[in-house]
Scaffold this active site. Sequence first.
Site, PDB file in Angstrom:
ATOM      1  N   ARG A 138      -5.475   1.178   4.383  1.00 12.78           N
ATOM      2  CA  ARG A 138      -5.123   0.117   3.450  1.00 12.78           C
ATOM      3  C   ARG A 138      -6.366  -0.571   2.874  1.00 12.78           C
ATOM      4  NH1 ARG A 138       0.257  -1.730   4.398  1.00 12.78           N
ATOM      5  NH2 ARG A 138      -0.268  -3.857   3.804  1.00 12.78           N
ATOM      6  N   GLU A 197     -13.711   4.746  -9.270  1.00 14.96           N
ATOM      7  CA  GLU A 197     -13.319   4.134  -7.985  1.00 14.96           C
ATOM      8  C   GLU A 197     -13.888   4.885  -6.786  1.00 14.96           C
ATOM      9  OE1 GLU A 197      -9.036   3.699  -7.615  1.00 14.96           O
ATOM     10  OE2 GLU A 197      -8.663   5.764  -8.161  1.00 14.96           O
ATOM     11  N   LYS A 234     -10.443   7.542 -11.633  1.00 15.93           N
ATOM     12  CA  LYS A 234     -10.752   8.282 -10.391  1.00 15.93           C
ATOM     13  C   LYS A 234     -12.256   8.305 -10.162  1.00 15.93           C
ATOM     14  CE  LYS A 234      -7.901   8.372  -8.720  1.00 15.93           C
ATOM     15  NZ  LYS A 234      -6.637   7.893  -9.119  1.00 15.93           N
ATOM     16  N   ASN A 261      -1.282 -11.799   6.534  1.00 16.63           N
ATOM     17  CA  ASN A 261      -1.567 -10.995   5.347  1.00 16.63           C
ATOM     18  C   ASN A 261      -0.977 -11.758   4.171  1.00 16.63           C
ATOM     19  OD1 ASN A 261      -1.822  -9.048   3.430  1.00 16.63           O
ATOM     20  ND2 ASN A 261      -0.390  -7.587   4.352  1.00 16.63           N
ATOM     21  N   GLY A 262      -1.776 -12.040   3.147  1.00 20.51           N
ATOM     22  CA  GLY A 262      -1.264 -12.791   1.992  1.00 20.51           C
ATOM     23  C   GLY A 262      -2.157 -13.981   1.693  1.00 20.51           C
ATOM     24  N   LYS A 307      -5.904   0.325  -0.669  1.00 23.28           N
ATOM     25  CA  LYS A 307      -4.813   1.226  -1.024  1.00 23.28           C
ATOM     26  C   LYS A 307      -3.637   0.459  -1.600  1.00 23.28           C
ATOM     27  CE  LYS A 307      -2.634   5.098  -1.221  1.00 23.28           C
ATOM     28  NZ  LYS A 307      -3.043   5.896  -2.390  1.00 23.28           N
ATOM     29  N   CYS A 318      -4.943  -6.330   3.968  1.00 21.90           N
ATOM     30  CA  CYS A 318      -4.848  -6.618   5.398  1.00 21.90           C
ATOM     31  C   CYS A 318      -3.748  -5.787   6.056  1.00 21.90           C
ATOM     32  CB  CYS A 318      -4.514  -8.088   5.625  1.00 21.90           C
ATOM     33  SG  CYS A 318      -5.592  -9.217   4.774  1.00 21.90           S
ATOM     34  N   GLU A 323      -7.054   8.184 -16.646  1.00 22.95           N
ATOM     35  CA  GLU A 323      -6.871   8.396 -15.207  1.00 22.95           C
ATOM     36  C   GLU A 323      -8.114   9.066 -14.611  1.00 22.95           C
ATOM     37  OE1 GLU A 323      -5.286   7.372 -12.839  1.00 22.95           O
ATOM     38  OE2 GLU A 323      -5.350   8.894 -11.271  1.00 22.95           O
ATOM     39  N   TRP A 328      -8.840  -7.977   4.888  1.00 26.00           N
ATOM     40  CA  TRP A 328      -9.508  -7.730   3.601  1.00 26.00           C
ATOM     41  C   TRP A 328      -9.746  -9.108   3.028  1.00 26.00           C
ATOM     42  CZ3 TRP A 328      -8.279  -7.522  -1.903  1.00 26.00           C
ATOM     43  CH2 TRP A 328      -9.063  -6.622  -2.621  1.00 26.00           C
ATOM     44  N   HIS A 372     -15.500   5.430 -34.267  1.00 29.06           N
ATOM     45  CA  HIS A 372     -15.455   3.988 -34.524  1.00 29.06           C
ATOM     46  C   HIS A 372     -16.289   3.199 -33.516  1.00 29.06           C
ATOM     47  CE1 HIS A 372     -12.545   4.714 -37.608  1.00 29.06           C
ATOM     48  NE2 HIS A 372     -11.689   5.260 -36.760  1.00 29.06           N
TER      49      HIS A 372
HETATM   50  C1  BG6 Z   1      -4.590  -0.234  -6.073  1.00 28.28           C
HETATM   51  C2  BG6 Z   1      -5.049   1.162  -5.734  1.00 28.28           C
HETATM   52  O1  BG6 Z   1      -5.435  -0.801  -7.008  1.00 28.28           O
HETATM   53  O2  BG6 Z   1      -3.250  -0.234  -6.571  1.00 28.28           O
HETATM   54  C3  BG6 Z   1      -4.819   2.123  -6.901  1.00 28.28           C
HETATM   55  O3  BG6 Z   1      -6.419   1.159  -5.400  1.00 28.28           O
HETATM   56  C4  BG6 Z   1      -3.348   2.077  -7.295  1.00 28.28           C
HETATM   57  O4  BG6 Z   1      -5.147   3.442  -6.508  1.00 28.28           O
HETATM   58  C5  BG6 Z   1      -2.919   0.647  -7.645  1.00 28.28           C
HETATM   59  O5  BG6 Z   1      -3.138   2.922  -8.397  1.00 28.28           O
HETATM   60  C6  BG6 Z   1      -1.416   0.557  -7.835  1.00 28.28           C
HETATM   61  O6  BG6 Z   1      -0.798   0.824  -6.602  1.00 28.28           O
HETATM   62  P1  BG6 Z   1       0.720   1.245  -6.453  1.00 28.28           P
HETATM   63  O7  BG6 Z   1       0.928   1.373  -4.975  1.00 28.28           O
HETATM   64  O8  BG6 Z   1       1.544   0.142  -7.072  1.00 28.28           O
HETATM   65  O9  BG6 Z   1       0.907   2.531  -7.185  1.00 28.28           O
END
Ligand code: BG6
Length: 697
Positions: free
Chosen positions: A33, A574, A571, A118-119, A692, A2, A567, A91, A590
């Site tokens: 966000r 997501e 990527k 927010n929260g 985000k 949010c 990683e 959100w 395995h």
């Molecule tokens: C969210 C984001 O899940 O938080 C990811 O979508 C991010 O991209 C993760 O890696 C952790 O966020 P931060 O801000 O603590 O690095």
Amino acid sequence: MCGIFGYVNYIVDKSRGEIIDILLDGLQKLEYRGYDSSGIAIKGDNPNETTIIKRVGKVRVLKEEIASRTHSDLDRSKIFNSHAAIAHTRWATHGSPLTVNCHPIGSDPKNDFVVIHNGIITNYKALKSLLESKGMVFVTETDTECIAKLFKHIYDQNPNIDFNQLTKQVLYELEGSYGLLVMSSHYPNEVCATRKGSPLLLGVKTDRKLTVDFVDVEYEDTKKSENNFGLSPSAALNGGNGHAGLRTTGSRAFLTEDQDGQPSPVEYFLASDPSSVIKHTKKILFLEDDDIVHIHDGELKIHRLNSKQIGEETKRQIQDFEMELNELMKGTYNHFMQKEIFEQPESTFNTMRGRIDFDNYKVTLGGLEQWMPLIRRSRRILMIACGTSYHSCLATRSIIEELTEIPVSVELASDFLDRKSPVFRDDSCVFVSQSGETADSMLALRYCIERGAITVGVVNSVGSSISRQTNCGVHINAGPEIGVASTKAYTSQYIALVMFALSLSSDSIGRRSRHEEILKGLQKIPEQISAVLQLEEKIKKLCNDHLNKQKSLLLLGRGYQYATALEGALKIKEISYMHSEGVLAGELKHGVLALVDKDLPIIAFATKDSLFPKTMSAIEQVIARDGRPIIICNENEGTISGMDSKTMAILEVPLTVDCLQGLLNVIPLQLISYWLAVSRGIDVDFPRNLAKSVTVE
Ligand code: BG6
Ligand code: UD1
């Protein structure tokens, strides 16, 4: 997650249209966000009326809805000399993304009190039952509605109560986390704002030079226990008089006055992050948990929810925030993610700027200097993070252990908390986070603070909660990252953590040559990243011609490249929604080998390090089962160049030191995930279901 935005003008003429545009623009800056609906609350035509407009979908949809209103319905030309307004991107957590559940949320059909939040309010069910027993009818599925109704209920018992006192009474009843703005037709042109566990800041805009650049915090000895809702309904809920108690400190509110002491024009902006405020003003004040901001007649006061604790900071500084708006723009790129991938030569350089003396092989991390002796004496280093930030910890664990000889464990914040892992005073806990606001990481930080460990932040957002609440740390200085998929933050976190390892072991003579090797490697990283970025066209074609049609993808890596495989897989899933999995190459036999056939795309990291022969053996096993891997290897690697016909593609990257190779190897993966998403028509910067900054557990 949010986004919160509020705007208050005092003796500054603004038409309703201008106010709406400020709100919508603020919301658009918060779009990155992640959210599923948005809304605004402004003054209605009658002084006792608040107009709420909200819609499911992007801010664009809300904008269209507002534009469709007729003049008689919403007169954009009406001028307000003073006005308070709030706006929100939601959100969904409690309650699905329906218009009725969007914020702002009113307390009743007349919207006496209007709230954005927010929260999560964890005791909302108990509050809801109590308020329902007092005759209130809930119309949304949200936890937030109980806040709006609490305001109304407590106010109705005691209409003479001051707005900030009322806010306090409400907060005493709430459990959970919040960033909260409230406006009310009973307190026209006023806003109360508060936070607990969710970010909130305030911008001040005035033509006058500020006579002070701080706001005193105002304390009062109000006894929380009297008002605790718990099992015995509170005094406030039952019509307590809201008595304020004794003031323990005087307060100088922030007030702009002209030479004759007359109030002068001022505008205030409240937001969950600075990106929506810096367009209007660079004068920014970050709020602390339990601060209650009260804006009233151009005056800004900060009250505290509880009485003063020993050693507590009694001022909030108004800082000059230096981030430029153009830093947030996409420039010539189609998406923020693409821009951020291509910024990496610069962002990695900025992480090292002023911190590495390449001539004398010296690393200076200003934020850690004083703490270094203590950290060096730690029994363990715990690295705690989520998502991409967790992968940067995995990628650097081995070099930190090698250089420092301190055992390092890497923890996903949520799992670390679930296990209630033991933490000791002689542990150093490193929190890695792009946003510095991730709830799981924040909770883990609090957990470690409570146990007396040394806490170190590796954070991108200056002024964020983790940056402020850790003992010390390193800002990675990668610049604002807007794309939901983290890219440049990863490479900068990686470098910051390598610098951390180098700093920690700087007194070791035996490691000098390894230090020099790594530092020479770091110096070349920005230009080597530029070289890898040249692969974009080849990768785009690979995605369009081959990968696009696939349902699943495997990434094989071992040693330093296991983190890169994880990683890369994150990527790809997501952003392109393709199932992808990072596999430790040594584990292939395995279980995972069962999946290999001529169709399943497999990306293998075969850059040159001590594990190269073993990785090659895994690649041979894939080829023997008709698999056609995509191999990421070093330039002119003879063994692999001859395998052209057996592979789907060979992507060559420059060679660097083993512990830094992951910085280069991850770049083709970032590009693959980007171009896969584009070729599938996905909104790259706003992938579905992701945010985000995840500020709830
Ligand atoms: C969210 C984001 O899940 O938080 C990811 O979508 C991010 O991209 C993760 O890696 C952790 O966020 P931060 O801000 O603590 O690095
Ligand atoms: C600092 C300044 C930088 C200036 C440089 C010159 C800031 C934000 N940085 O950079 O503008 O050019 O000095 O001397 O003002 N911290 C934490 N937790 C974190 C991150 C940081 O506590 O997660 C603390 C650090 O311990 C330090 C402060 O924040 O006290 C600034 O950290 P950082 O920006 O990394 O420090 P410098 O690189 O020295």
